[in-house]
Design an enzyme around this catalytic site. Structure first.
Site, PDB file in Angstrom:
ATOM      1  N   HIS A  73     121.605  -9.865  99.903  1.00 14.86           N
ATOM      2  CA  HIS A  73     121.449 -10.253  98.488  1.00 14.86           C
ATOM      3  C   HIS A  73     121.345  -9.055  97.543  1.00 14.86           C
ATOM      4  CE1 HIS A  73     116.914  -9.828  98.274  1.00 14.86           C
ATOM      5  NE2 HIS A  73     116.986 -10.086  99.561  1.00 14.86           N
ATOM      6  N   GLU A 231     118.508 -14.983  96.188  1.00 19.08           N
ATOM      7  CA  GLU A 231     117.686 -15.003  97.401  1.00 19.08           C
ATOM      8  C   GLU A 231     116.205 -14.951  97.097  1.00 19.08           C
ATOM      9  OE1 GLU A 231     115.453 -13.642 100.932  1.00 19.08           O
ATOM     10  OE2 GLU A 231     115.550 -12.726  98.935  1.00 19.08           O
ATOM     11  N   GLU A 232     115.820 -14.125  96.119  1.00 17.66           N
ATOM     12  CA  GLU A 232     114.382 -13.890  95.884  1.00 17.66           C
ATOM     13  C   GLU A 232     113.666 -15.147  95.386  1.00 17.66           C
ATOM     14  OE1 GLU A 232     112.661 -11.550  96.927  1.00 17.66           O
ATOM     15  OE2 GLU A 232     113.883  -9.741  97.085  1.00 17.66           O
ATOM     16  N   ASP A 252     118.858  -8.420 106.095  1.00 19.25           N
ATOM     17  CA  ASP A 252     117.775  -8.227 105.125  1.00 19.25           C
ATOM     18  C   ASP A 252     116.743  -7.301 105.743  1.00 19.25           C
ATOM     19  OD1 ASP A 252     116.240  -8.505 102.813  1.00 19.25           O
ATOM     20  OD2 ASP A 252     116.563 -10.670 102.701  1.00 19.25           O
ATOM     21  N   HIS A 332     108.597  -4.988  98.588  1.00 22.34           N
ATOM     22  CA  HIS A 332     108.247  -5.584  97.291  1.00 22.34           C
ATOM     23  C   HIS A 332     107.292  -4.695  96.498  1.00 22.34           C
ATOM     24  CE1 HIS A 332     109.649 -10.050  97.894  1.00 22.34           C
ATOM     25  NE2 HIS A 332     110.611  -9.161  98.085  1.00 22.34           N
TER      26      HIS A 332
HETATM   27 ZN    ZN Z   1     115.304  -9.574 100.777  1.00 26.30          ZN
END
Ligand code: ZN
Length: 356
Positions: A73, A231-232, A252, A332
């Site tokens: 993504h 995706e998020e 990912d 993140h």
């Molecule tokens: Zn991801």
């Protein structure tokens, strides 16, 4: 049979360029167009867009009786303008912006970060995110103690503002996207940046395509390369992968931290995350391929994690799904990986693409 060589310099440069294109979920067109332009160098690929804006590149394989898909993504965490503030201390107008998060943005991780507000007409206005008790000389201990959340954090625009109207005059409205600076830095093979999730894997997929094309080879099976843009928020790959695909490899990042097997120098296969186990048969096939090609890898379980492969499963996709990717530290947050992990991931993809 040895795998085709990877152009690591190209991979790294592509990744840095992609990282520097803002692409919070919902505002991904520039990043998708950048990947599309790169892939347009390969006449082997047939490119198309899904209606919700993902990019799909199809490469016809030597066989097409068991077609495959890979997904990664381009969308990242970010925010939106929630409110243009007009109330502030002693009745003075402040014109600061409160925000609502897009995806699992960790607000303490972007405190003091530079950002852009993207207006609906395509203008970009510069600012930064601060806690509303930022000044140590004004707020004392409250600067430390204030909870870093949506209620207490705000964007300070780099523009002369004394009224809410001044903000409106800049073209800013509620609902405008906010992107945070990635702050990309390369040192000793390390790549430190926000949003390596999942641009590192987009770069690995593109690098695998380049490496295969440069070697004059083609995938064993017809392969759909799906570049996801939602995706998020949980539904990226729920559309855009054809029903006749038999296997989906989600590419990912691997979660690095205490209690985890993954690290920044290896690729990992995730066998279970928050949504349960992946497909045992496909996971084992990928492990065998890694062993066969002497790709060092880790096997891991991610405690707070969901993937686009699972989004496709939930949407009714009847395929085997597995998940591989490079180890990313502080995910993140202010993330970091190493070129060795990107190379391992790319080699693993190549081994899979060439396997019949
Ligand atoms: Zn991801």
């Amino acid at each position: 049979m040895p795998l085709p060589k990877i152009d690591t310099n190209h991979l790294t440069q592509f990744l840095v360029d992609l990282l520097n294109i803002p692409s919070p979920t919902g505002l991904t067109e520039d990043a998708i167009a950048f990947v599309e332009k790169e892939l347009s160098n390969y006449p082997q690929l047939k490119l198309s867009r899904t209606r919700k804006g993902a990019l799909v590149a199809v490469w016809e394989g030597q066989s097409s009786d068991a077609s495959r898909a890979l997904t990664a993504h381009v969308d990242t965490l970010g925010a939106m303008v929630k409110e243009i503030k007009s109330n502030s201390h002693k009745g003075k107008v402040n014109g600061r912006l409160s925000i609502t998060r897009i995806g699992g943005l960790l607000l303490p991780a972007v405190e003091t970060e530079g950002c852009w507000v993207h207006t609906s007409t395509g203008e970009k206005i510069r600012g930064s995110l601060l806690v509303n008790t930022a000044s140590g000389h004004v707020h004392g201990v409250k600067a430390l103690e204030t909870k870093r959340d949506e209620d207490n954090m705000e964007i300070r625009l780099d523009a002369r503002i004394s009224t809410k109207q001044d903000v409106l005059d800049l073209g800013i409205r509620v609902g405008d996207f906010v992107s945070f600076d990635p702050r990309v830095e390369l040192t000793n093979g390390f790549i430190r940046s926000r949003f390596l999730d999942d641009k590192a894997c987009v770069a690995a997929m593109v690098a695998a395509i380049k490496s295969l094309a440069d070697s004059g080879k083609a995938p064993a099976q017809t392969t759909y390369f799906h570049f996801s843009n939602y995706e998020e928020v949980g539904h990226g790959a729920s559309a855009g992968i054809p029903a006749d695909v038999t296997e989906l490899v989600t590419v990912d990042m691997a979660a690095v931290g205490p209690g985890q097997e993954s690290d920044e120098f290896h690729a990992t296969i995730c066998v279970k995350d928050s949504n349960g186990p992946y497909h045992h048969g496909l996971s084992n096939k990928l492990r065998e391929l890694a062993d066969e090609h002497e790709i060092q890898y880790k096997v891991d379980i991610y405690p707070y994690y969901g993937s686009d492969g699972e989004a496709f499963w939930r949407a009714g996709g009847d395929v085997a799904v597995a998940l591989i990717g490079p180890g990313v530290d502080a995910s993140h947050n202010y993330e970091r990986t190493h070129t060795e992990a990107l190379e391992a991931t790319t080699n693993w993809l190549l081994a899979y693409l060439l396997n019949d």
